[in-house]
Design a protein around this motif. Structure first.
Motif, PDB file in Angstrom:
ATOM      1  N   THR A 127       0.870  -1.188   0.052  1.00 32.48           N
ATOM      2  CA  THR A 127       0.163  -0.159  -0.016  1.00 32.48           C
ATOM      3  C   THR A 127       0.901   1.227   0.059  1.00 32.48           C
ATOM      4  OG1 THR A 127      -1.760  -1.301   1.209  1.00 32.48           O
ATOM      5  CG2 THR A 127      -1.864   1.105   1.200  1.00 32.48           C
ATOM      6  N   GLU A 128       1.938   1.400   0.776  1.00 26.21           N
ATOM      7  CA  GLU A 128       2.826   2.348   0.784  1.00 26.21           C
ATOM      8  C   GLU A 128       3.396   2.519  -0.513  1.00 26.21           C
ATOM      9  OE1 GLU A 128       7.022   1.958   2.904  1.00 26.21           O
ATOM     10  OE2 GLU A 128       5.888   2.977   4.076  1.00 26.21           O
ATOM     11  N   ASP A 129       3.883   1.640  -1.350  1.00 28.52           N
ATOM     12  CA  ASP A 129       4.463   1.744  -2.597  1.00 28.52           C
ATOM     13  C   ASP A 129       3.343   2.315  -3.776  1.00 28.52           C
ATOM     14  OD1 ASP A 129       7.069   0.921  -1.765  1.00 28.52           O
ATOM     15  OD2 ASP A 129       6.776  -1.139  -2.555  1.00 28.52           O
ATOM     16  N   ARG A 130       2.296   1.713  -3.611  1.00 30.12           N
ATOM     17  CA  ARG A 130       1.171   2.094  -4.318  1.00 30.12           C
ATOM     18  C   ARG A 130       0.762   3.292  -4.273  1.00 30.12           C
ATOM     19  NH1 ARG A 130      -2.052  -2.414  -3.608  1.00 30.12           N
ATOM     20  NH2 ARG A 130      -2.628  -1.549  -1.818  1.00 30.12           N
ATOM     21  N   GLU A 131       0.572   3.994  -2.894  1.00 30.26           N
ATOM     22  CA  GLU A 131       0.101   5.142  -2.513  1.00 30.26           C
ATOM     23  C   GLU A 131       1.062   6.346  -3.149  1.00 30.26           C
ATOM     24  OE1 GLU A 131      -1.830   8.366  -1.447  1.00 30.26           O
ATOM     25  OE2 GLU A 131      -2.500   6.165  -1.294  1.00 30.26           O
ATOM     26  N   ILE A 132       2.564   6.165  -3.122  1.00 31.01           N
ATOM     27  CA  ILE A 132       3.524   7.143  -3.547  1.00 31.01           C
ATOM     28  C   ILE A 132       3.367   7.249  -5.184  1.00 31.01           C
ATOM     29  CG2 ILE A 132       5.568   5.887  -3.548  1.00 31.01           C
ATOM     30  CD1 ILE A 132       6.819   8.443  -1.987  1.00 31.01           C
ATOM     31  N   LEU A 133       3.441   6.142  -5.660  1.00 25.75           N
ATOM     32  CA  LEU A 133       3.059   6.182  -7.179  1.00 25.75           C
ATOM     33  C   LEU A 133       2.114   6.668  -7.806  1.00 25.75           C
ATOM     34  CD1 LEU A 133       4.317   2.360  -8.109  1.00 25.75           C
ATOM     35  CD2 LEU A 133       5.450   4.410  -8.406  1.00 25.75           C
ATOM     36  N   LEU A 154      11.468  15.260   2.590  1.00 22.05           N
ATOM     37  CA  LEU A 154      11.365  15.254   0.964  1.00 22.05           C
ATOM     38  C   LEU A 154      12.546  14.185   0.576  1.00 22.05           C
ATOM     39  CD1 LEU A 154      10.962  16.697  -1.415  1.00 22.05           C
ATOM     40  CD2 LEU A 154      12.822  18.109  -1.183  1.00 22.05           C
ATOM     41  N   GLY A 155      13.458  13.896   1.156  1.00 27.75           N
ATOM     42  CA  GLY A 155      14.687  12.766   0.892  1.00 27.75           C
ATOM     43  C   GLY A 155      13.829  11.598   0.758  1.00 27.75           C
ATOM     44  N   THR A 156      12.944  11.485   1.718  1.00 25.97           N
ATOM     45  CA  THR A 156      12.213  10.015   1.980  1.00 25.97           C
ATOM     46  C   THR A 156      11.487  10.026   0.800  1.00 25.97           C
ATOM     47  OG1 THR A 156      12.546  10.095   4.152  1.00 25.97           O
ATOM     48  CG2 THR A 156      10.954   8.470   3.521  1.00 25.97           C
ATOM     49  N   VAL A 157      10.728  10.889   0.339  1.00 23.14           N
ATOM     50  CA  VAL A 157       9.544  10.928  -0.779  1.00 23.14           C
ATOM     51  C   VAL A 157      10.582  10.076  -1.913  1.00 23.14           C
ATOM     52  CG1 VAL A 157       8.518  12.221  -2.657  1.00 23.14           C
ATOM     53  CG2 VAL A 157       8.433  12.770  -0.031  1.00 23.14           C
ATOM     54  N   CYS A 158      11.847  10.964  -2.279  1.00 20.69           N
ATOM     55  CA  CYS A 158      12.671  10.683  -3.477  1.00 20.69           C
ATOM     56  C   CYS A 158      13.062   9.023  -3.431  1.00 20.69           C
ATOM     57  CB  CYS A 158      13.731  11.651  -3.452  1.00 20.69           C
ATOM     58  SG  CYS A 158      13.539  13.220  -3.933  1.00 20.69           S
ATOM     59  N   ALA A 159      13.416   8.643  -2.121  1.00 20.55           N
ATOM     60  CA  ALA A 159      13.818   7.380  -1.857  1.00 20.55           C
ATOM     61  C   ALA A 159      12.778   6.265  -2.117  1.00 20.55           C
ATOM     62  CB  ALA A 159      14.618   7.098  -0.406  1.00 20.55           C
ATOM     63  N   ARG A 160      11.454   6.454  -1.464  1.00 18.48           N
ATOM     64  CA  ARG A 160      10.551   5.771  -1.716  1.00 18.48           C
ATOM     65  C   ARG A 160       9.743   5.653  -2.941  1.00 18.48           C
ATOM     66  NH1 ARG A 160       6.430   6.859   3.422  1.00 18.48           N
ATOM     67  NH2 ARG A 160       4.952   6.054   1.848  1.00 18.48           N
TER      68      ARG A 160
END
Length: 181
Positions: A127-133, A154-160
């Protein structure tokens, strides 16, 4: 952009309802659940208008409320599926279908087979991957907006986002490989 005064709330809802509905539908996979989620979102927005300080963009604030509302609904659904003797409100696979705008050229070009592959692959990632995509590629939020919506640096957004793309690509590759056997 600040949220409207109460007298303009109807126009505010009309302006944002389609986008919020589409995101909720993509997360929940059910029209009925998405409609209920949208009602919940706008009820929460209406009740929170006085608390909105304008520190965040209204769109970011709306997505944050939408994401939280949908995640709460998904948790309830998962609990119901894990405990079948309890509440029977589970919706099954949240990715049985994906909303598309009929006039959207991307949807027309994408074709049903590709949509089905992507839908299947999205259902196989977290769900975490799907949400950010979805926030980045479908809702077209900027990194900064995603960081605010999800409450992460912000860095976590880029990495995720990078890791989520890699996981989706791996799943797409395996799904494609199975189909071409």
């Amino acid at each position: 952009m600040n949220p409207p005064p109460n007298k303009d709330f109807r126009e505010f809802v009309l302006c944002h309802a389609d986008r919020i509905y589409n995101h909720a539908f993509r997360m929940l996979g059910s029209r009925a659940d998405a409609e209920e989620a949208v009602q919940d979102v706008f009820l929460k927005v209406y009740n929170s208008l006085a608390d909105f300080r304008g520190e965040a963009d209204i769109r970011t604030w709306l997505y944050r409320i939408t994401v939280n509302t949908c995640l709460t609904r998904l948790r309830r659904t998962w609990r119901a599926e894990l405990h079948p003797d309890g509440d029977e409100s589970g919706t099954g696979n949240a990715w049985d279908s994906v909303v598309g705008d009929e006039d959207n050229p991307e949807d027309i070009l994408m074709g049903n087979t590709t949509k089905e592959l992507v839908t299947e692959a999205l259902g196989k990632i977290s769900t975490e991957d799907r949400e950010i995509l979805l926030l980045f590629h479908v809702d077209e939020l900027r990194y900064e907006e995603i960081a605010k919506v999800l409450g992460i640096p912000l860095g976590t957004v880029c990495a995720r986002l990078y890791r989520a793309r890699k996981r989706l690509a791996a799943v797409l590759f395996s799904v494609h490989k199975e189909l071409t056997r």
